[in-house]
Design a protein around this motif. Structure first.
Motif, mmCIF file in Angstrom:
data_model
loop_
_atom_site.group_PDB
_atom_site.id
_atom_site.type_symbol
_atom_site.label_atom_id
_atom_site.label_comp_id
_atom_site.label_asym_id
_atom_site.label_seq_id
_atom_site.Cartn_x
_atom_site.Cartn_y
_atom_site.Cartn_z
ATOM 1 N N VAL A 241 0.836 -1.207 0.000
ATOM 2 C CA VAL A 241 0.000 0.000 0.000
ATOM 3 C C VAL A 241 0.868 1.253 0.000
ATOM 4 C CG1 VAL A 241 -1.695 1.331 1.298
ATOM 5 C CG2 VAL A 241 -1.952 -1.145 1.086
ATOM 6 N N GLY A 242 1.863 1.301 0.889
ATOM 7 C CA GLY A 242 2.730 2.478 0.952
ATOM 8 C C GLY A 242 3.488 2.699 -0.333
ATOM 9 N N GLY A 243 4.057 1.626 -0.894
ATOM 10 C CA GLY A 243 4.773 1.758 -2.161
ATOM 11 C C GLY A 243 3.846 2.170 -3.287
ATOM 12 N N GLY A 244 2.611 1.624 -3.294
ATOM 13 C CA GLY A 244 1.644 2.000 -4.323
ATOM 14 C C GLY A 244 1.271 3.470 -4.251
ATOM 15 N N ILE A 245 1.128 3.992 -3.036
ATOM 16 C CA ILE A 245 0.815 5.414 -2.858
ATOM 17 C C ILE A 245 1.951 6.276 -3.410
ATOM 18 C CG2 ILE A 245 0.527 7.233 -1.130
ATOM 19 C CD1 ILE A 245 -0.954 5.134 0.585
ATOM 20 N N ILE A 246 3.188 5.881 -3.117
ATOM 21 C CA ILE A 246 4.341 6.648 -3.589
ATOM 22 C C ILE A 246 4.431 6.602 -5.111
ATOM 23 C CG2 ILE A 246 6.868 6.729 -3.599
ATOM 24 C CD1 ILE A 246 6.697 5.726 -0.661
ATOM 25 N N VAL A 247 4.222 5.421 -5.699
ATOM 26 C CA VAL A 247 4.261 5.278 -7.162
ATOM 27 C C VAL A 247 3.196 6.166 -7.799
ATOM 28 C CG1 VAL A 247 3.831 3.687 -9.075
ATOM 29 C CG2 VAL A 247 5.276 2.974 -7.161
ATOM 30 N N HIS A 248 1.991 6.150 -7.253
ATOM 31 C CA HIS A 248 0.913 6.977 -7.794
ATOM 32 C C HIS A 248 1.248 8.460 -7.651
ATOM 33 C CE1 HIS A 248 -3.084 8.283 -8.918
ATOM 34 N NE2 HIS A 248 -3.167 8.990 -7.795
ATOM 35 N N GLY A 249 1.834 8.838 -6.510
ATOM 36 C CA GLY A 249 2.214 10.234 -6.302
ATOM 37 C C GLY A 249 3.263 10.695 -7.301
ATOM 38 N N LEU A 250 4.231 9.829 -7.576
ATOM 39 C CA LEU A 250 5.247 10.177 -8.581
ATOM 40 C C LEU A 250 4.594 10.415 -9.943
ATOM 41 C CD1 LEU A 250 8.048 7.582 -7.672
ATOM 42 C CD2 LEU A 250 8.072 10.043 -7.229
ATOM 43 N N GLU A 251 3.600 9.585 -10.258
ATOM 44 C CA GLU A 251 2.900 9.738 -11.538
ATOM 45 C C GLU A 251 2.156 11.067 -11.587
ATOM 46 O OE1 GLU A 251 0.689 6.543 -14.442
ATOM 47 O OE2 GLU A 251 0.263 6.484 -12.296
ATOM 48 N N VAL A 252 1.522 11.433 -10.482
ATOM 49 C CA VAL A 252 0.785 12.700 -10.416
ATOM 50 C C VAL A 252 1.717 13.880 -10.622
ATOM 51 C CG1 VAL A 252 -0.505 14.229 -8.875
ATOM 52 C CG2 VAL A 252 -1.081 11.801 -8.979
ATOM 53 N N PHE A 253 2.923 13.800 -10.074
ATOM 54 C CA PHE A 253 3.883 14.898 -10.183
ATOM 55 C C PHE A 253 4.703 14.840 -11.467
ATOM 56 C CE2 PHE A 253 3.466 15.036 -5.430
ATOM 57 C CZ PHE A 253 2.908 16.306 -5.385
ATOM 58 N N GLY A 254 4.349 13.943 -12.382
ATOM 59 C CA GLY A 254 5.015 13.882 -13.672
ATOM 60 C C GLY A 254 6.322 13.124 -13.678
ATOM 61 N N LEU A 255 6.642 12.448 -12.573
ATOM 62 C CA LEU A 255 7.874 11.643 -12.505
ATOM 63 C C LEU A 255 7.497 10.204 -12.838
ATOM 64 C CD1 LEU A 255 9.225 13.203 -9.189
ATOM 65 C CD2 LEU A 255 9.851 13.821 -11.532
ATOM 66 N N ALA A 256 7.329 9.950 -14.132
ATOM 67 C CA ALA A 256 6.654 8.731 -14.571
ATOM 68 C C ALA A 256 7.570 7.550 -14.853
ATOM 69 C CB ALA A 256 5.822 9.032 -15.818
ATOM 70 N N ALA A 257 8.869 7.679 -14.646
ATOM 71 C CA ALA A 257 9.784 6.590 -15.007
ATOM 72 C C ALA A 257 9.441 5.296 -14.263
ATOM 73 C CB ALA A 257 11.224 6.998 -14.729
ATOM 74 N N ILE A 258 9.327 5.379 -12.943
ATOM 75 C CA ILE A 258 9.024 4.183 -12.148
ATOM 76 C C ILE A 258 7.601 3.687 -12.411
ATOM 77 C CG2 ILE A 258 8.727 3.305 -9.792
ATOM 78 C CD1 ILE A 258 11.082 5.043 -8.955
ATOM 79 N N PRO A 259 6.568 4.559 -12.368
ATOM 80 C CA PRO A 259 5.211 4.073 -12.678
ATOM 81 C C PRO A 259 5.101 3.441 -14.065
ATOM 82 C CG PRO A 259 5.110 6.241 -11.680
ATOM 83 C CD PRO A 259 6.543 5.968 -11.937
ATOM 84 N N ASP A 260 5.720 4.069 -15.078
ATOM 85 C CA ASP A 260 5.649 3.515 -16.434
ATOM 86 C C ASP A 260 6.325 2.158 -16.515
ATOM 87 O OD1 ASP A 260 4.226 5.658 -17.303
ATOM 88 O OD2 ASP A 260 5.883 6.648 -18.345
ATOM 89 N N THR A 261 7.464 2.023 -15.842
ATOM 90 C CA THR A 261 8.162 0.735 -15.841
ATOM 91 C C THR A 261 7.294 -0.363 -15.233
ATOM 92 O OG1 THR A 261 10.319 1.841 -15.656
ATOM 93 C CG2 THR A 261 10.214 -0.484 -15.033
ATOM 94 N N LEU A 262 6.632 -0.039 -14.093
ATOM 95 C CA LEU A 262 5.748 -1.027 -13.457
ATOM 96 C C LEU A 262 4.574 -1.380 -14.361
ATOM 97 C CD1 LEU A 262 5.557 0.068 -9.696
ATOM 98 C CD2 LEU A 262 6.836 -1.812 -10.702
ATOM 99 N N HIS A 263 4.005 -0.371 -15.021
ATOM 100 C CA HIS A 263 2.876 -0.628 -15.924
ATOM 101 C C HIS A 263 3.299 -1.542 -17.074
ATOM 102 C CE1 HIS A 263 0.492 2.036 -13.652
ATOM 103 N NE2 HIS A 263 0.877 3.181 -14.199
ATOM 104 N N HIS A 264 4.470 -1.270 -17.661
ATOM 105 C CA HIS A 264 4.955 -2.077 -18.780
ATOM 106 C C HIS A 264 5.253 -3.514 -18.342
ATOM 107 C CE1 HIS A 264 4.839 1.279 -21.395
ATOM 108 N NE2 HIS A 264 5.937 1.884 -20.963
ATOM 109 N N LEU A 265 5.894 -3.660 -17.185
ATOM 110 C CA LEU A 265 6.190 -5.011 -16.682
ATOM 111 C C LEU A 265 4.909 -5.790 -16.398
ATOM 112 C CD1 LEU A 265 9.154 -4.281 -14.215
ATOM 113 C CD2 LEU A 265 9.279 -5.488 -16.406
#
Length: 309
Positions: A241-265
């Motif tokens: 849950v905590g990691g998911g919140i952080i990943v989503h927050g990064l996506e909201v702030f436009g820091l999409a490298a980690i969220p995009d990688t997780l989505h692709h995997l």
């Protein structure tokens, strides 16, 4: 007059339908918000039973009732108004606050893992037997549990608010109120059962029926296993849950490298599992979020231990 009465009845029927529809929306949103807070809920259920340690069995349920009332008061009187105020006047602050709460969850989980692997415990274990007055011991345990609950409840309310941030304020307030009641009842109902499970088992084990004796001994033997399982599941859920919140927050702030990688995997893994693609995508996303949570929590633990020593 008859036509006016019919029109009034039509209006009342329309209002009733609208109210029923709104209630369905609130119930559905509350269920969705509650499921998103699963990690915190499991940890809450795993943590609370320790607050009845050292107390007589006849006081266990009354104490859990006191803690449950304190938890409900935390949510309804303090956290719900604060959440609505943030939603109304500073909605931009919700994502940073969620990320801070997510980081705290990751830290808590990483700290538990560190203590389990190293055998170190930074907090001294207090000798409850030194408190001679039962009433003072009870008050101390209840107040400590309610303080801990405030942190966990704050995270639950923030997660719930994030899932209904686009609906009107009155509906947000209703959803948060429903979530508060449902989660408090669910958590402390489960805690009450867990705490009394060994007593129920002992009572059944003393019955003349061999079936009751078998079930009773099983309940008694299951209790330690259940507590360990809850602790492990709660720790894993906090990382997810905590990691998911952080990943989503990064996506909201436009820091999409980690969220995009997780989505692709997740999409790639789902593509090769056919009919199980949805489950596979969820598992990969949860695992990736847990890894992110472990890294974030591990960094926080390392920094804090560095400053402590």
């Amino acid at each position: 007059m008859a036509s006016g009465l019919i029109a009034l009845l039509d209006d009342i029927a329309g209002i009733a339908k609208l109210a029923a529809s709104s209630l369905d929306d609130v119930t559905g949103a509350a269920a969705k918000a509650s499921s998103k807070a699963a990690g915190v809920v499991i940890d809450d259920a795993a943590v609370t039973p320790r607050y009845v340690v050292g107390l007589t069995p006849d006081r266990e349920l009354p104490i859990i009732w006191k803690i449950a009332l304190g938890s409900l008061r935390n949510k309804l009187l303090f956290l719900l108004p604060a959440a609505i105020a943030i939603s109304a006047f500073a909605p931009w602050a919700l994502t940073p606050l969620l990320m801070m709460g997510g980081s705290y969850l990751c830290f808590e989980a990483a700290e538990k893992l560190f203590e389990a692997m190293s055998g170190q415990h930074d907090e001294p274990i207090e000798d409850l037997a030194e408190i001679a007055d039962p009433a003072a011991l009870e008050d101390r345990q209840v107040s400590g549990a309610i303080r801990t609950d405030f942190i966990l409840s704050g995270e639950i309310m923030a997660i719930a608010l994030s899932s209904v941030s686009t609906v009107p304020l009155w509906e947000q307030a209703l959803v948060l109120a429903v979530v508060s009641v449902l989660i408090t009842a669910g958590v402390y109902g489960a805690v009450a059962f867990i705490v009394k499970m060994d007593d129920i088992g002992l009572h059944m084990a003393q019955q003349p029926s061999s079936f009751n004796q078998t079930v009773g001994r099983g309940l008694v033997n299951t209790m330690p296993v259940l507590m360990r399982a809850l602790s492990v599941i709660g720790t894993a859920a906090m990382l997810w849950v905590g990691g998911g919140i952080i990943v989503h927050g990064l996506e909201v702030f436009g820091l999409a490298a980690i969220p995009d990688t997780l989505h692709h995997l997740a999409a790639a893994a789902g593509a090769v599992t056919g009919p199980l693609h949805a489950v596979t995508e969820w598992l990969v996303t949860a695992l990736g979020s847990g890894i992110v949570g472990l890294i974030v929590g591990g960094v926080i633990v390392a920094v804090l231990h560095k400053f402590k020593h």
